[in-house]
Write a protein that holds these residues in place. Sequence first.
Motif, PDB file in Angstrom:
ATOM      1  N   ARG A   1     -11.361   7.320  -8.588  1.00 42.90           N
ATOM      2  CA  ARG A   1     -12.338   7.197  -7.512  1.00 42.90           C
ATOM      3  C   ARG A   1     -11.836   6.325  -6.373  1.00 42.90           C
ATOM      4  O   ARG A   1     -12.102   6.595  -5.221  1.00 42.90           O
ATOM      5  N   PHE A   2     -11.101   5.267  -6.678  1.00 42.22           N
ATOM      6  CA  PHE A   2     -10.595   4.409  -5.620  1.00 42.22           C
ATOM      7  C   PHE A   2      -9.631   5.175  -4.725  1.00 42.22           C
ATOM      8  O   PHE A   2      -9.670   5.056  -3.501  1.00 42.22           O
ATOM      9  N   GLU A   3      -8.747   5.985  -5.341  1.00 42.61           N
ATOM     10  CA  GLU A   3      -7.812   6.776  -4.554  1.00 42.61           C
ATOM     11  C   GLU A   3      -8.553   7.783  -3.679  1.00 42.61           C
ATOM     12  O   GLU A   3      -8.160   8.040  -2.539  1.00 42.61           O
ATOM     13  N   ALA A   4      -9.639   8.353  -4.214  1.00 41.14           N
ATOM     14  CA  ALA A   4     -10.417   9.313  -3.425  1.00 41.14           C
ATOM     15  C   ALA A   4     -11.050   8.628  -2.217  1.00 41.14           C
ATOM     16  O   ALA A   4     -11.081   9.193  -1.118  1.00 41.14           O
ATOM     17  N   VAL A   5     -11.557   7.422  -2.409  1.00 41.44           N
ATOM     18  CA  VAL A   5     -12.136   6.669  -1.293  1.00 41.44           C
ATOM     19  C   VAL A   5     -11.065   6.374  -0.253  1.00 41.44           C
ATOM     20  O   VAL A   5     -11.300   6.472   0.962  1.00 41.44           O
ATOM     21  N   ALA A   6      -9.864   6.021  -0.712  1.00 44.59           N
ATOM     22  CA  ALA A   6      -8.770   5.733   0.218  1.00 44.59           C
ATOM     23  C   ALA A   6      -8.416   6.971   1.045  1.00 44.59           C
ATOM     24  O   ALA A   6      -8.200   6.888   2.258  1.00 44.59           O
ATOM     25  N   VAL A   7      -8.362   8.125   0.387  1.00 46.09           N
ATOM     26  CA  VAL A   7      -8.064   9.363   1.105  1.00 46.09           C
ATOM     27  C   VAL A   7      -9.155   9.669   2.120  1.00 46.09           C
ATOM     28  O   VAL A   7      -8.879  10.092   3.257  1.00 46.09           O
ATOM     29  N   LEU A   8     -10.406   9.442   1.734  1.00 43.81           N
ATOM     30  CA  LEU A   8     -11.520   9.688   2.640  1.00 43.81           C
ATOM     31  C   LEU A   8     -11.446   8.773   3.856  1.00 43.81           C
ATOM     32  O   LEU A   8     -11.683   9.202   4.993  1.00 43.81           O
ATOM     33  N   VAL A   9     -11.097   7.503   3.646  1.00 46.53           N
ATOM     34  CA  VAL A   9     -10.980   6.554   4.757  1.00 46.53           C
ATOM     35  C   VAL A   9      -9.866   6.987   5.711  1.00 46.53           C
ATOM     36  O   VAL A   9     -10.028   6.951   6.940  1.00 46.53           O
ATOM     37  N   VAL A  10      -8.745   7.413   5.140  1.00 42.92           N
ATOM     38  CA  VAL A  10      -7.635   7.886   5.976  1.00 42.92           C
ATOM     39  C   VAL A  10      -8.052   9.109   6.781  1.00 42.92           C
ATOM     40  O   VAL A  10      -7.722   9.239   7.972  1.00 42.92           O
ATOM     41  N   LEU A  11      -8.795  10.015   6.145  1.00 42.99           N
ATOM     42  CA  LEU A  11      -9.241  11.216   6.827  1.00 42.99           C
ATOM     43  C   LEU A  11     -10.186  10.887   7.983  1.00 42.99           C
ATOM     44  O   LEU A  11     -10.050  11.430   9.089  1.00 42.99           O
ATOM     45  N   VAL A  12     -11.131   9.986   7.736  1.00 36.41           N
ATOM     46  CA  VAL A  12     -12.055   9.581   8.791  1.00 36.41           C
ATOM     47  C   VAL A  12     -11.303   8.903   9.929  1.00 36.41           C
ATOM     48  O   VAL A  12     -11.567   9.153  11.117  1.00 36.41           O
ATOM     49  N   ALA A  13     -10.347   8.039   9.579  1.00 40.86           N
ATOM     50  CA  ALA A  13      -9.556   7.370  10.610  1.00 40.86           C
ATOM     51  C   ALA A  13      -8.767   8.374  11.441  1.00 40.86           C
ATOM     52  O   ALA A  13      -8.650   8.240  12.672  1.00 40.86           O
ATOM     53  N   ALA A  14      -8.226   9.402  10.781  1.00 39.79           N
ATOM     54  CA  ALA A  14      -7.481  10.430  11.508  1.00 39.79           C
ATOM     55  C   ALA A  14      -8.396  11.219  12.435  1.00 39.79           C
ATOM     56  O   ALA A  14      -8.015  11.545  13.567  1.00 39.79           O
ATOM     57  N   LEU A  15      -9.613  11.520  11.970  1.00 39.03           N
ATOM     58  CA  LEU A  15     -10.549  12.256  12.809  1.00 39.03           C
ATOM     59  C   LEU A  15     -10.969  11.445  14.026  1.00 39.03           C
ATOM     60  O   LEU A  15     -11.170  12.000  15.111  1.00 39.03           O
ATOM     61  N   VAL A  16     -11.097  10.132  13.860  1.00 41.62           N
ATOM     62  CA  VAL A  16     -11.504   9.286  14.973  1.00 41.62           C
ATOM     63  C   VAL A  16     -10.367   9.089  15.966  1.00 41.62           C
ATOM     64  O   VAL A  16     -10.555   9.169  17.190  1.00 41.62           O
ATOM     65  N   SER A  17      -9.170   8.837  15.462  1.00 37.56           N
ATOM     66  CA  SER A  17      -8.039   8.521  16.342  1.00 37.56           C
ATOM     67  C   SER A  17      -7.362   9.761  16.917  1.00 37.56           C
ATOM     68  O   SER A  17      -6.878   9.746  18.054  1.00 37.56           O
ATOM     69  N   ALA A  18      -7.309  10.844  16.149  1.00 35.63           N
ATOM     70  CA  ALA A  18      -6.656  12.076  16.606  1.00 35.63           C
ATOM     71  C   ALA A  18      -7.449  13.270  16.109  1.00 35.63           C
ATOM     72  O   ALA A  18      -7.024  13.965  15.186  1.00 35.63           O
ATOM     73  N   PRO A  19      -8.608  13.540  16.704  1.00 35.43           N
ATOM     74  CA  PRO A  19      -9.498  14.568  16.145  1.00 35.43           C
ATOM     75  C   PRO A  19      -8.934  15.979  16.197  1.00 35.43           C
ATOM     76  O   PRO A  19      -9.073  16.733  15.238  1.00 35.43           O
ATOM     77  N   TRP A  20      -8.270  16.339  17.299  1.00 35.68           N
ATOM     78  CA  TRP A  20      -7.856  17.737  17.454  1.00 35.68           C
ATOM     79  C   TRP A  20      -6.716  18.121  16.517  1.00 35.68           C
ATOM     80  O   TRP A  20      -6.807  19.174  15.859  1.00 35.68           O
ATOM     81  N   PRO A  21      -5.639  17.354  16.422  1.00 37.22           N
ATOM     82  CA  PRO A  21      -4.630  17.737  15.424  1.00 37.22           C
ATOM     83  C   PRO A  21      -5.153  17.671  13.997  1.00 37.22           C
ATOM     84  O   PRO A  21      -4.775  18.491  13.152  1.00 37.22           O
ATOM     85  N   THR A  22      -6.042  16.716  13.715  1.00 31.65           N
ATOM     86  CA  THR A  22      -6.595  16.609  12.362  1.00 31.65           C
ATOM     87  C   THR A  22      -7.439  17.823  12.020  1.00 31.65           C
ATOM     88  O   THR A  22      -7.311  18.412  10.929  1.00 31.65           O
ATOM     89  N   LEU A  23      -8.314  18.239  12.947  1.00 30.36           N
ATOM     90  CA  LEU A  23      -9.146  19.410  12.706  1.00 30.36           C
ATOM     91  C   LEU A  23      -8.294  20.675  12.571  1.00 30.36           C
ATOM     92  O   LEU A  23      -8.566  21.531  11.719  1.00 30.36           O
ATOM     93  N   ALA A  24      -7.266  20.787  13.409  1.00 32.82           N
ATOM     94  CA  ALA A  24      -6.394  21.961  13.335  1.00 32.82           C
ATOM     95  C   ALA A  24      -5.675  22.025  11.996  1.00 32.82           C
ATOM     96  O   ALA A  24      -5.611  23.087  11.358  1.00 32.82           O
ATOM     97  N   LEU A  25      -5.150  20.901  11.546  1.00 32.81           N
ATOM     98  CA  LEU A  25      -4.431  20.879  10.272  1.00 32.81           C
ATOM     99  C   LEU A  25      -5.374  21.136   9.101  1.00 32.81           C
ATOM    100  O   LEU A  25      -5.010  21.838   8.151  1.00 32.81           O
TER     101      LEU A  25
END
Length: 276
Positions: free
Chosen positions: A212-236
């Motif tokens: 569960r901790f690793e899943a939370v870490a992945v989720l945080v990274v994903l949210v950070a990517a969406l906030v900082s670089a939304p278009w490449p993140t959404l495309a990928l």
Amino acid sequence: MRDPRARRSPRNMPFSDPARGIPLRAVLPNTVTALALCSGLTAIRFAMLGNWEGAVLMVLAAAVLDGVDGKIARWVRAESRFGAELDSLSDAISFGVAPTLILYLWSLQALGRFGWMVALLMALFCALRLARFNANIDREHQPHKSAGFLTGVPAPAGALLALTPLYLWLWTGEAVLRSPALIAPWTGFVAVLMISSVATFAPTLRLKQNIRFEAVAVLVVLVAALVSAPWPTLALLALAYLATIPFSIRSYRRIRRLRASAVPAGPASVPGTSAP
């Protein structure tokens, strides 16, 4: 990304007495569904104003709200036929009409009547998918669902997948990504995926206690990517989801083969009996 509010059969859903109104506990999930509908309508407004970033973000917000309202309804035990019907209407607007008009105003209108026909195809196929989903609620035998898969690409995923060229255009600024000759076949391809019978992975995730901790870490990274670089993140993310479809088809076929091979050894092989 799924159709969450109509998971249970209407015969198992508590119906609201019209004379007494809707139960108070049903207000919250229905409000979230209404917010998803408002997000879809706002996406259309942004597209009419040429605000493509805002339009995409409103469709994304509708997808997030659509994934939340069903969970809230189950948490507060407020699942109802009213909520399921409202959710389907919201999905038809947010994931059928809204992305269709965005793509039409952004690119397809350059093709004239043909571009409008492609846009209508996307909206119509989304509505047909939702109608098929609701019509199958009462069916006892649903092979894909019983194996943990969905039938075709769900409406929210289809909408976000259809907007992939727009993500790439916002990311790179390449004019070729806006070409109607590219957008028209892509839109038709996604529309067909929505009404297809291919097995796709259901967005259910059961985590073990030790990851569960690793899943939370992945989720945080994903949210950070969406906030900082939304278009490449959404495309990928969209392209990654598309890449999972061949694997889901293969996984479902393997499960079917295993089930078929297990039937002769079970009770069904005994004369006078039937499979459960």
